[in-house]
Structures are given as structure tokens and as C-alpha cells.
Enzyme design. Structure first.
Site, mmCIF file in Angstrom:
data_model
loop_
_atom_site.group_PDB
_atom_site.id
_atom_site.type_symbol
_atom_site.label_atom_id
_atom_site.label_comp_id
_atom_site.label_asym_id
_atom_site.label_seq_id
_atom_site.Cartn_x
_atom_site.Cartn_y
_atom_site.Cartn_z
ATOM 1 N N HIS A 6 0.800 -1.229 0.000
ATOM 2 C CA HIS A 6 0.000 0.000 0.000
ATOM 3 C C HIS A 6 0.832 1.279 0.000
ATOM 4 C CE1 HIS A 6 -2.731 -3.048 1.684
ATOM 5 N NE2 HIS A 6 -3.670 -2.373 1.054
ATOM 6 N N GLU A 87 3.235 -2.024 7.404
ATOM 7 C CA GLU A 87 4.163 -1.938 6.261
ATOM 8 C C GLU A 87 5.418 -1.140 6.629
ATOM 9 O OE1 GLU A 87 2.028 -0.957 2.635
ATOM 10 O OE2 GLU A 87 0.831 -2.798 2.790
ATOM 11 N N ARG A 175 -22.243 11.830 18.707
ATOM 12 C CA ARG A 175 -22.543 13.125 18.063
ATOM 13 C C ARG A 175 -23.979 13.131 17.569
ATOM 14 N NH1 ARG A 175 -17.026 13.889 16.938
ATOM 15 N NH2 ARG A 175 -16.612 16.114 17.166
ATOM 16 N N ARG A 230 -16.257 18.858 24.129
ATOM 17 C CA ARG A 230 -17.570 18.372 23.742
ATOM 18 C C ARG A 230 -18.722 18.846 24.624
ATOM 19 N NH1 ARG A 230 -18.284 13.997 20.637
ATOM 20 N NH2 ARG A 230 -20.462 14.419 21.166
HETATM 21 N N1 URA Z 1 -11.144 13.824 15.984
HETATM 22 C C1 URA Z 1 -12.086 13.042 16.542
HETATM 23 O O1 URA Z 1 -12.074 11.820 16.390
HETATM 24 N N2 URA Z 1 -13.064 13.641 17.257
HETATM 25 C C2 URA Z 1 -13.150 14.966 17.427
HETATM 26 O O2 URA Z 1 -14.079 15.445 18.079
HETATM 27 C C3 URA Z 1 -12.160 15.780 16.842
HETATM 28 C C4 URA Z 1 -11.154 15.174 16.122
#
Ligand code: URA
Length: 261
Positions: A6, A87, A175, A230
Site C-alpha cells: 500500500h 508496512e 454526536r 464536547r
Molecule cells: N477527531 C475526533 O475523532 N473527534 C473529534 O471530536 C475531533 C477530532
């Protein structure tokens, strides 16, 4: 030796490099190579060259004196990361440092800080094809200490601790800003649970990297720049992304300098 399948690289291309920096994004590879050139005392760009670019895997080689360092993009997530690590290891690389971005899940962590992962919750799929789920995904101590020393040297706010690596950016990280906005029951409330269990952040590659490195006798570390917290938002702001990326790159470049000294 002919080129690995790859990455489109062969042993002679990498000139004995034993250390690789692993961003997810191919677009970050030249930026990291440039930071390494500067950090290793070389002239900008003069000592960095692109070796190969196939699919998500872009590789540059940086050289300064006797030091040779690779920068290879892994793409997003465990499966493509496992290919890059396999790899590169076949070609002789033994130390791997993921350089990425992350979403924090602890209120004290701010955009622009970096997280240095000491271990990872294995919510990926790829790692379980390397070792049973009871096997820990743990970072290498020397690499982690170098990353911490790098953050201190660069005066960048850092947090060292446990990361949660997921296989999806949307449901796995709970999310709601997705197509349907629905989070399957398994993941409803999971961010709160990780927060209570002192997990620092979400990202998508550390668990695969750490499990593979542990199982294969390699060294793995991970630094990620925080693009958002978050509890505050699900939306990434452009300036926060740039700052997070720059800080993670500076810490990783500084850590490489320490490891090679
Ligand atoms: N990368 C992720 O996986 N989550 C995020 O909230 C930001 C970057």
C-alpha cells in the site's frame, strides 16, 4: 526488497529510518516534515522530500546529519492505520508517533491544548484482530515521556491520560450533528460515562496503534491537538483547528528531537 503493497515504499527508499510520525491527514505531512527540518537544525524543506503517495498514504523522508525520520499519513481510523504501521514495520521502522486532532471530554481541557495519550479505550475494531480485547492498549513509556518533555519545552498546555479511540466519528463519539441525529442506544450517555471514568478525549487511531505496538514489540505514542471541548460544542472552529494542529506538530517534533538526542 520490492515495495510494500500500500505505501509504495521499499527499504532503500527510507534510508534506515527507525522513527515515523503518523498524522491521519496527508495534507499535514509536508507541514510536519518542515517542522522536523527546522527542529533537527536543517534548512527548511531542503532536507525533506516526498517519497510516495498512494491512496491516503503519503510519505516524506526528513534527514539531518545522521538522523532520518519518516512522516506517513495513515488516513482516518484503525484499518488504514494498521496497514501503515504493518508496512512501515516491515521496512524497519520501530517507533511510531501519532500526531492528530481530538475532541476533549473533560471541561478543564481547552481548544489548543494537547492530549498525550498514555493508554486507549479500545472502541475500534482493528485492534481486536491483533490481540484479544482483554489486552491493554498502552503507549510506550519512553515515547510518552519524550512527548511530555516536548510539550514542556514548547510551553504548550498538555494533559496526559486515557483516550477513547472510536471507529466512527459520529455515533461512536455520541454526536447528534449527524445525518439523522440518532445515537444508537449503546452510545447514548457514553460521553458522560467516559468523563466520569477520567477519559480525556475522543479520537480514532490510538487504540489500534498502541495494541499493535504492544503485540508486535514496537514503540507507540500519541499526541493530539484539541479542536473542541464536547460539553461546549460539537462544531469545530477553523482557528481552533489550526492552533490544535500547530501545537500537536510542535510537541511531536520536539519529542523526536529528544528521542534522537
Ligand atoms: N477527531 C475526533 O475523532 N473527534 C473529534 O471530536 C475531533 C477530532
Amino acid at each position: 526488497m520490492k515495495a510494500v503493497y500500500h505505501l509504495k515504499l521499499s527499504k532503500s527508499d527510507i534510508k534506515g529510518a527507525k522513527v515515523a510520525l503518523l498524522p491521519g491527514d496527508p495534507g499535514r505531512v509536508p507541514k510536519i516534515a518542515e517542522a522536523l527540518c527546522t527542529g533537527l537544525g536543517g534548512a527548511k524543506k531542503a532536507n525533506a522530500q516526498e517519497l510516495a503517495y498512494k491512496r491516503e498514504f503519503c510519505t516524506w523522508l526528513v534527514k539531518s546529519g545522521a538522523a532520518r525520520v519518516l512522516v506517513t499519513s495513515t488516513g482516518i481510523g484503525g484499518p488504514s492505520t494498521s496497514i501503515a504501521v504493518e508496512e512501515l514495520a516491515m521496512l524497519g521502522v520501530r517507533t511510531f508517533i501519532r500526531v492528530g486532532t481530538t475532541g476533549a471530554i473533560q471541561r478543564r481541557i481547552r481548544p489548543g491544548d494537547v492530549v498525550i495519550s498514555t493508554a486507549a479505550v479500545r472502541l475500534d475494531g482493528a485492534s481486536s484482530q491483533y490481540a484479544p480485547i482483554e489486552y491493554p492498549a498502552v503507549a510506550d513509556l519512553d515515547v510518552t515521556n519524550a512527548l511530555i518533555a516536548g510539550a514542556k519545552a514548547e510551553k504548550i498546555r498538555y494533559h496526559a491520560g486515557i483516550t477513547c479511540s472510536t471507529d466512527t466519528f459520529y455515533p461512536g463519539q455520541e454526536r447528534k450533528d449527524s445525518f439523522r441525529g440518532y445515537v444508537p442506544r449503546r452510545f447514548q450517555g457514553i460521553t458522560k460515562e467516559w468523563e466520569k471514568l477520567n477519559v480525556l478525549n475522543y479520537e480514532m487511531e490510538a487504540a489500534t496503534l498502541f495494541t499493535m505496538c504492544g503485540a508486535l514489540g514496537l514503540k507507540g505514542g500519541c499526541v493530539t491537538g484539541v479542536v473542541l471541548e464536547r460539553h461546549t460544542t460539537e462544531k469545530v472552529m477553523h482557528d481552533d483547528l489550526r492552533r490544535a494542529e500547530t501545537h500537536a506538530i510542535k510537541v511531536a517534533a520536539s519529542a523526536v528531537r529528544i528521542l534522537l538526542s
